[in-house]
Design a protein around this motif. Sequence first.
Motif, PDB file in Angstrom:
ATOM      1  N   VAL A 264      -1.567   3.539  10.154  1.00 49.45           N
ATOM      2  CA  VAL A 264      -0.525   4.132   9.318  1.00 49.45           C
ATOM      3  C   VAL A 264       0.428   3.059   8.791  1.00 49.45           C
ATOM      4  O   VAL A 264       0.774   3.049   7.603  1.00 49.45           O
ATOM      5  N   LEU A 265       0.848   2.144   9.644  1.00 48.91           N
ATOM      6  CA  LEU A 265       1.778   1.100   9.207  1.00 48.91           C
ATOM      7  C   LEU A 265       1.142   0.165   8.181  1.00 48.91           C
ATOM      8  O   LEU A 265       1.794  -0.246   7.213  1.00 48.91           O
ATOM      9  N   ASN A 266      -0.126  -0.173   8.358  1.00 48.37           N
ATOM     10  CA  ASN A 266      -0.815  -1.002   7.366  1.00 48.37           C
ATOM     11  C   ASN A 266      -0.974  -0.265   6.042  1.00 48.37           C
ATOM     12  O   ASN A 266      -0.812  -0.867   4.973  1.00 48.37           O
ATOM     13  N   ALA A 267      -1.275   1.025   6.095  1.00 49.48           N
ATOM     14  CA  ALA A 267      -1.389   1.811   4.861  1.00 49.48           C
ATOM     15  C   ALA A 267      -0.044   1.880   4.149  1.00 49.48           C
ATOM     16  O   ALA A 267       0.029   1.792   2.917  1.00 49.48           O
ATOM     17  N   GLU A 268       1.035   2.005   4.923  1.00 51.49           N
ATOM     18  CA  GLU A 268       2.365   2.073   4.338  1.00 51.49           C
ATOM     19  C   GLU A 268       2.717   0.769   3.610  1.00 51.49           C
ATOM     20  O   GLU A 268       3.199   0.783   2.478  1.00 51.49           O
ATOM     21  N   ILE A 269       2.462  -0.373   4.232  1.00 50.44           N
ATOM     22  CA  ILE A 269       2.786  -1.648   3.584  1.00 50.44           C
ATOM     23  C   ILE A 269       1.884  -1.887   2.385  1.00 50.44           C
ATOM     24  O   ILE A 269       2.334  -2.398   1.357  1.00 50.44           O
ATOM     25  N   ASP A 270       0.611  -1.498   2.480  1.00 50.26           N
ATOM     26  CA  ASP A 270      -0.288  -1.625   1.325  1.00 50.26           C
ATOM     27  C   ASP A 270       0.233  -0.813   0.148  1.00 50.26           C
ATOM     28  O   ASP A 270       0.272  -1.293  -0.990  1.00 50.26           O
ATOM     29  N   HIS A 271       0.667   0.415   0.417  1.00 53.83           N
ATOM     30  CA  HIS A 271       1.198   1.268  -0.653  1.00 53.83           C
ATOM     31  C   HIS A 271       2.459   0.647  -1.256  1.00 53.83           C
ATOM     32  O   HIS A 271       2.626   0.614  -2.471  1.00 53.83           O
ATOM     33  N   HIS A 272       3.318   0.137  -0.401  1.00 52.29           N
ATOM     34  CA  HIS A 272       4.555  -0.488  -0.863  1.00 52.29           C
ATOM     35  C   HIS A 272       4.251  -1.691  -1.762  1.00 52.29           C
ATOM     36  O   HIS A 272       4.847  -1.849  -2.831  1.00 52.29           O
ATOM     37  N   LEU A 273       3.302  -2.519  -1.343  1.00 48.24           N
ATOM     38  CA  LEU A 273       2.973  -3.700  -2.126  1.00 48.24           C
ATOM     39  C   LEU A 273       2.281  -3.340  -3.438  1.00 48.24           C
ATOM     40  O   LEU A 273       2.508  -3.990  -4.463  1.00 48.24           O
TER      41      LEU A 273
END
Length: 79
Positions: free
Chosen positions: A45-54
């Motif tokens: 979830v945290l990796n998906a969140e940062i990917d979306h943010h970037l």
Amino acid sequence: MSEKKSLPAITNEVLNQLLAQGDIKDAFVSGGLFDALKKALAELVLNAEIDHHLETDAAERQDNRRNGVGRKPVMIDTG
């Protein structure tokens, strides 16, 4: 307000695959299967969140990017 999405069903086949590596009695002990699942899900979830943010920043032409992967502890009630 958006509708709450239902969670996907976890089949018995998937559960059996997870439990095949050890004893079901040990699934909820500290450091057992349940803790491993929580850790894996949190990282996903945290990796998906940062990917979306970037991706959003890139679309808005902002210069924001990953500069590596670091370890950060996440404190939860089960350790």
